[in-house]
Design a protein around this motif. Structure first.
Motif, PDB file in Angstrom:
ATOM      1  N   ASN A  96      -4.332  -2.124  10.664  1.00 28.25           N
ATOM      2  CA  ASN A  96      -4.129  -2.328   9.233  1.00 28.25           C
ATOM      3  C   ASN A  96      -5.430  -2.154   8.443  1.00 28.25           C
ATOM      4  N   LYS A  97      -6.551  -2.552   9.053  1.00 29.83           N
ATOM      5  CA  LYS A  97      -7.848  -2.409   8.396  1.00 29.83           C
ATOM      6  C   LYS A  97      -8.278  -0.952   8.326  1.00 29.83           C
ATOM      7  N   LEU A  98      -8.073  -0.215   9.432  1.00 29.94           N
ATOM      8  CA  LEU A  98      -8.523   1.173   9.495  1.00 29.94           C
ATOM      9  C   LEU A  98      -7.549   2.154   8.871  1.00 29.94           C
ATOM     10  N   LEU A  99      -6.276   1.740   8.779  1.00 33.20           N
ATOM     11  CA  LEU A  99      -5.241   2.623   8.220  1.00 33.20           C
ATOM     12  C   LEU A  99      -4.512   1.919   7.085  1.00 33.20           C
ATOM     13  N   PRO A 100      -5.211   1.616   5.979  1.00 32.22           N
ATOM     14  CA  PRO A 100      -4.542   0.887   4.891  1.00 32.22           C
ATOM     15  C   PRO A 100      -3.392   1.668   4.275  1.00 32.22           C
TER      16      PRO A 100
END
Length: 263
Positions: free
Chosen positions: A257-261
């Protein structure tokens, strides 16, 4: 016609409705209650299926004795080290296979010929090569993690939409910018799918390796209490493995979720 549109609208609303956060907890709670009732009514012998309260009591006993923390710590050390090692090498080699036609032509036949080999079958050979200790266990976990990660990374790179690459080149992006801003973001969802798959594989290999060649660890603890037919303490090990799997899955989901917002 109006009836049909209304029916379709209702179906879409049903499919898109949000599920409350407590639904997952309610499902687990219902399962535990039914499990406890079955055990209390003695429909199944406690030898074969101990009750949840019995497992909690056994877990508390192992925790106060220090056995649970000691075994969990040994397993965590092996699985984290093996996972990081296998995933790091798998991502690097997967990117290399995806970016280079020469590497793909030379490496993929080797990769796909070695992948079907059951990794735990290699443990005696790895022990022979590396000796007795932590290194063989970490190595067998790293091997199990490596293959799903490298295959998913390779597939993710190869399946990036070529139209996006051509569009980036048309707007003047150089080779490195295309890799960094188009190919890697496009491949990351598939890479994370491989990382999640590898997390489950790493737990399986951890338990198998500890049952075969370890004096400490969750797998060794499960085997020990299984031989003694103390199923409450055996189930404590199973519950710990389940919680570790959940922890790994949630951690990877948070990182994704952090790397692929945008996803």
């Amino acid at each position: 016609m109006g009836e049909t549109r209304k029916h379709i609208k209702n179906r879409v609303a049903f499919l898109e409705q949000k599920v409350p956060g407590y639904a997952s907890v309610a499902g687990i709670a219902a399962l535990l209650i039914i499990w406890e009732i079955v055990c209390r009514l003695e429909w199944v012998s406690p030898l074969f299926l101990p009750s949840p309260t019995g497992i909690v009591a056994a877990g508390w006993e192992l925790l106060t004795q220090g056995d649970l923390l000691q075994n969990t710590g040994a397993s965590l050390y092996r699985i984290v080290l093996g996972y990081l090692l296998g995933a790091s090498i798998g991502i690097v080699i997967g990117l290399l296979l995806g970016f280079s036609r020469w590497a793909e032509a030379m490496g993929t036949p080797i990769l796909f010929s070695l992948y079907p080999i059951p990794k735990i079958a290699l443990l005696p050979l790895i022990v022979l090569w590396l000796g007795i200790g932590e290194l063989p266990k970490v190595t067998i976990i790293a091997l199990g993690v490596f293959f799903p990660v490298v295959i998913n990374t390779f597939s993710g790179v190869k399946n990036v939409d070529p139209i996006l690459i051509k569009a980036a080149v048309s707007f003047g992006s150089n080779h490195m910018n295309v890799i960094r801003k188009v190919i890697l973001p496009g491949a990351l969802p598939v890479i994370f799918a491989g990382l999640k798959l590898a997390a489950g594989t790493s737990l399986l290999l951890l338990v198998a390796a500890e049952m075969i060649a370890a004096k400490q660890g969750i797998g060794s603890m499960i085997l020990h209490y299984g031989n003694l037919m103390i199923t409450t303490k055996l189930m404590v090990g199973v519950v710990v493995l389940s919680l570790l799997g959940l922890l790994f899955n949630r951690s990877l989901q948070w990182l994704e979720n952090k790397l692929l917002p945008w996803k």
